[in-house]
Write an enzyme that holds these catalytic residues in place. Sequence first.
Site, short mmCIF file in Angstrom:
data_model
loop_
_atom_site.label_atom_id
_atom_site.label_comp_id
_atom_site.label_asym_id
_atom_site.label_seq_id
_atom_site.Cartn_x
_atom_site.Cartn_y
_atom_site.Cartn_z
N ASN A 11 0.87 -1.18 0.00
CA ASN A 11 0.00 0.00 0.00
C ASN A 11 0.90 1.22 0.00
OD1 ASN A 11 -1.79 2.05 0.47
ND2 ASN A 11 -2.42 1.33 2.52
N TRP A 12 0.99 1.87 -1.15
CA TRP A 12 1.88 3.03 -1.26
C TRP A 12 1.29 4.27 -0.60
CZ3 TRP A 12 5.00 3.56 -6.48
CH2 TRP A 12 5.90 2.49 -6.58
N LYS A 13 0.01 4.21 -0.21
CA LYS A 13 -0.66 5.37 0.41
C LYS A 13 -0.46 6.60 -0.49
CE LYS A 13 -0.20 3.12 4.85
NZ LYS A 13 -0.09 3.21 6.30
N HIS A 95 -9.46 1.10 5.03
CA HIS A 95 -8.20 1.29 5.75
C HIS A 95 -8.45 2.25 6.92
CE1 HIS A 95 -4.11 2.46 6.66
NE2 HIS A 95 -3.71 1.39 5.99
N GLU A 97 -6.84 4.64 7.96
CA GLU A 97 -6.61 6.05 7.63
C GLU A 97 -7.83 6.65 6.93
OE1 GLU A 97 -2.88 5.39 5.64
OE2 GLU A 97 -1.95 4.94 7.57
N GLU A 165 -5.14 -4.86 10.64
CA GLU A 165 -4.14 -3.83 10.85
C GLU A 165 -4.44 -3.08 12.14
OE1 GLU A 165 -2.21 -2.70 6.81
OE2 GLU A 165 -3.87 -1.35 7.19
N GLY A 171 2.77 2.34 10.77
CA GLY A 171 3.76 3.40 10.61
C GLY A 171 4.49 3.77 11.89
N SER A 204 3.63 -2.08 10.32
CA SER A 204 5.07 -2.16 10.57
C SER A 204 5.68 -3.51 10.19
CB SER A 204 5.38 -1.81 12.04
OG SER A 204 5.00 -0.47 12.31
N GLY A 225 2.92 -1.09 4.25
CA GLY A 225 2.94 0.32 3.89
C GLY A 225 4.35 0.75 3.52
N GLY A 226 5.03 1.40 4.45
CA GLY A 226 6.34 2.00 4.20
C GLY A 226 7.34 1.09 3.51
#
Length: 244
Positions: A11-13, A95, A97, A165, A171, A204, A225-226
């Site tokens: 997920n590049w967000k 998600h 977010e 999640e 993150g 994470s 994610g990251g």
Amino acid sequence: MQEACKLAAGNWKMNGLRADLIEARALARAFPAPDCGVLLCPPATLIASMAEALHGGPIMVGGQDCHAAASGAHTGDISARMLADAGARHVILGHSERRADHGESSETVAAKAQAAHGAGLVAIICVGETEAERDAGQTLEVVMGQLRESLPEGATAANSVIAYEPVWAIGTGRTPTLEQIAEVHDALRAAVPDAAMSLLYGGSVKPGNAAEIFAIANVNGALVGGASLKAEDFGAIIAALEAS
Ligand code: 13P
């Protein structure tokens, strides 16, 4: 009984410009025939160009959200059919977010998932507790409630994936213990309507902790994610999933 498919989803967000397609191309070169599903969900602006860059290969492309309606007066929104038309096979929905930033309820998520299914997309439905909810001992209640309300009628292993999640692990570099992940995934496995539905862990996930997370029963992959932004890091996570 059919086994759940393994899936490494990135997920590049809200990250990524056209220059970053180089990472997707590097991943495609590194994994010409992966032993698990591999999916990249870039921002909407890159879906079509990434799908084109990966065309003909096994790495799939997905969206990060869609509207529940098929079309219409919804400025700034994207329909499931538009995602499919741009080359997406999956869409991340609910998600945390989006639940937090856009006030999305589980009911909204279910309507979006229904739209995704109608467009032939696999819905990756996210659930997860906040730190306050975990501290209050409400984790399973919250997660199972979100699952029940976010999964639409007709959800099967072929059209739906669940991503657990924990909000506090996203993150932050903090992850639940392996036992805490196992507890939630066991409960999800018992609750999903199709025993072969894939259950991803997210929050994470890094090259350094992927293998131990993938060794947990009922964890069928990760939503990353990251660490999905760079082919080298995501590649190490994919390799750990292949080896699990
Ligand atoms: P991080 O891997 O950056 O913690 O993000 C997880 C996530 O939210 C994936 O959807």
